[in-house]
Enzyme design. Sequence first.
Site, PDB file in Angstrom:
ATOM      1  N   GLU A   1      -7.151   9.407   2.500  1.00  0.00           N
ATOM      2  CA  GLU A   1      -7.371  10.790   3.627  1.00  0.00           C
ATOM      3  C   GLU A   1      -6.439  12.015   3.476  1.00  0.00           C
ATOM      4  O   GLU A   1      -5.221  11.294   3.718  1.00  0.00           O
ATOM      5  CB  GLU A   1      -7.959   9.877   4.706  1.00  0.00           C
ATOM      6  CG  GLU A   1      -6.574   9.247   5.069  1.00  0.00           C
ATOM      7  CD  GLU A   1      -5.824   8.022   4.341  1.00  0.00           C
ATOM      8  OE1 GLU A   1      -5.154   8.226   4.972  1.00  0.00           O
ATOM      9  OE2 GLU A   1      -7.081   6.873   4.283  1.00  0.00           O
TER      10      GLU A   1
ATOM     11  N   ASP B   1       1.089  -1.238  -0.038  1.00  0.00           N
ATOM     12  CA  ASP B   1       0.113   0.000   0.080  1.00  0.00           C
ATOM     13  C   ASP B   1       0.810   1.566  -0.072  1.00  0.00           C
ATOM     14  O   ASP B   1       0.997   2.036  -0.718  1.00  0.00           O
ATOM     15  CB  ASP B   1      -0.929   0.024   1.311  1.00  0.00           C
ATOM     16  CG  ASP B   1      -1.993  -1.125   1.046  1.00  0.00           C
ATOM     17  OD1 ASP B   1      -2.242  -1.041  -0.203  1.00  0.00           O
ATOM     18  OD2 ASP B   1      -2.588  -1.669   1.950  1.00  0.00           O
TER      19      ASP B   1
ATOM     20  N   ALA C   1     -10.126   4.779   7.356  1.00  0.00           N
ATOM     21  CA  ALA C   1     -11.674   4.956   7.601  1.00  0.00           C
ATOM     22  C   ALA C   1     -12.203   4.047   7.760  1.00  0.00           C
ATOM     23  O   ALA C   1     -13.405   4.186   8.776  1.00  0.00           O
ATOM     24  CB  ALA C   1     -12.515   6.164   6.237  1.00  0.00           C
ATOM     25  N   PHE C   2     -11.932   3.337   7.066  1.00  0.00           N
ATOM     26  CA  PHE C   2     -12.563   1.170   7.747  1.00  0.00           C
ATOM     27  C   PHE C   2     -12.151   1.243   8.047  1.00  0.00           C
ATOM     28  O   PHE C   2     -12.787   0.729   9.347  1.00  0.00           O
ATOM     29  CB  PHE C   2     -11.761   0.674   5.699  1.00  0.00           C
ATOM     30  CG  PHE C   2     -12.555  -0.770   6.723  1.00  0.00           C
ATOM     31  CD1 PHE C   2     -14.312  -0.765   6.402  1.00  0.00           C
ATOM     32  CD2 PHE C   2     -11.601  -1.430   7.141  1.00  0.00           C
ATOM     33  CE1 PHE C   2     -14.416  -2.191   6.248  1.00  0.00           C
ATOM     34  CE2 PHE C   2     -12.408  -3.366   7.514  1.00  0.00           C
ATOM     35  CZ  PHE C   2     -13.436  -3.325   7.337  1.00  0.00           C
TER      36      PHE C   2
ATOM     37  N   ASP D   1      -9.485  11.215  19.625  1.00  0.00           N
ATOM     38  CA  ASP D   1      -8.020  10.794  19.033  1.00  0.00           C
ATOM     39  C   ASP D   1      -7.597  11.571  17.180  1.00  0.00           C
ATOM     40  O   ASP D   1      -6.832  11.255  17.113  1.00  0.00           O
ATOM     41  CB  ASP D   1      -8.227   9.060  18.878  1.00  0.00           C
ATOM     42  CG  ASP D   1      -7.892   8.896  20.596  1.00  0.00           C
ATOM     43  OD1 ASP D   1      -7.690   9.576  21.468  1.00  0.00           O
ATOM     44  OD2 ASP D   1      -7.478   7.363  20.165  1.00  0.00           O
TER      45      ASP D   1
ATOM     46  N   ALA E   1      -9.582   2.163   3.229  1.00  0.00           N
ATOM     47  CA  ALA E   1      -8.481   2.274   4.364  1.00  0.00           C
ATOM     48  C   ALA E   1      -8.179   2.487   5.099  1.00  0.00           C
ATOM     49  O   ALA E   1      -8.675   2.155   6.870  1.00  0.00           O
ATOM     50  CB  ALA E   1      -7.223   3.447   3.192  1.00  0.00           C
TER      51      ALA E   1
END
EC number: 2.7.1.23
Length: 321
Positions: free
Chosen positions: A172, A97, A215-216, A201, A213
């Site tokens: 993101e 990634d 967000a998941f 956080d 990514a």
Amino acid sequence: MTEEDTAGRGGAEEPAGPGVPGAGEERTVFLLAHTGRPAAIRSAELVVQGLLRSGLGVRVLRAEAADLPLPPEVRLIDEATPAALDGCELLIVLGGDGTLLRGAEFARASGVPMLGVNLGRVGFLAEAERDDLDRVVDRVVSRSYEVEERMTIDVAVHNNGTVVHTDWALNEAAVQKVSPERILEVVLEIDGRPVTGFGCDGIVCATPTGSTAYAFSAGGPVVWPEVEALLMVPISAHALFAKPLVTSPESVLAVEVQHNTPHGVLWCDGRRTVELPPGARVEVRRGAVPVRLARLHHASFTDRLVAKFALPVSGWRGAPR
């Protein structure tokens, strides 16, 4: 070969035209690889050999070439600038990634489509796996690929009413706390109106591509790539109303770091970072420049999702006939 040659940017069916090599003109591919592991080195070697055998030119960064057994006809490039891709029809990226996101930076700046081969774990940006290298070379040589555009986000950091930093992301932009013992106090805004505030956080502002990514991992929804939208996902928020939000692609999202909180940090695609002092404001909107991805097949995103996450689908019988 002229510097204007840019074959294949529209996919296999695109006819030759201005900037697209025709018969007898040399075609060139740029190879970007994670060369830190023996398997990646071997994969890069196989791709280079296959492309050269088929008459395509290959460019590689000089820093990566030191780890690769490359024949002399490979052109070495000193620096990863957009100009380094002039005349290339495709950017092939081999890696996980992180390497694919590095390739996305390169591809976006040049407008050249990126074809990712996953050598890591999940690799949602990748179009093929390491076992598919022969097929990848064949499809590139025959121009049997199509190109799709993925939405990006543009990011601006304001401090005391002045823009102090601009950036972009394919996946993101994440506003995060720095100090592990202190939460980050923020207020969220959408389209110029306040939504809610809490300690957390962090906050992830993501594209549909980035929905699988960070967000998941933070509990956000999976959004199909063809859906145009922006996501705002809280990370470990201390609040009753701290649900993921999905907005119009034309919305402007903002995260304000409160004055009574420690400083935070902004990460774009987990690669580029800037400190956020108390009082800083981060604005996120649809990006002006997309990232172009080369696709080898028409597999649905549903099938990709099932394969990447190894989702259990046994017992499925399909729709009644």
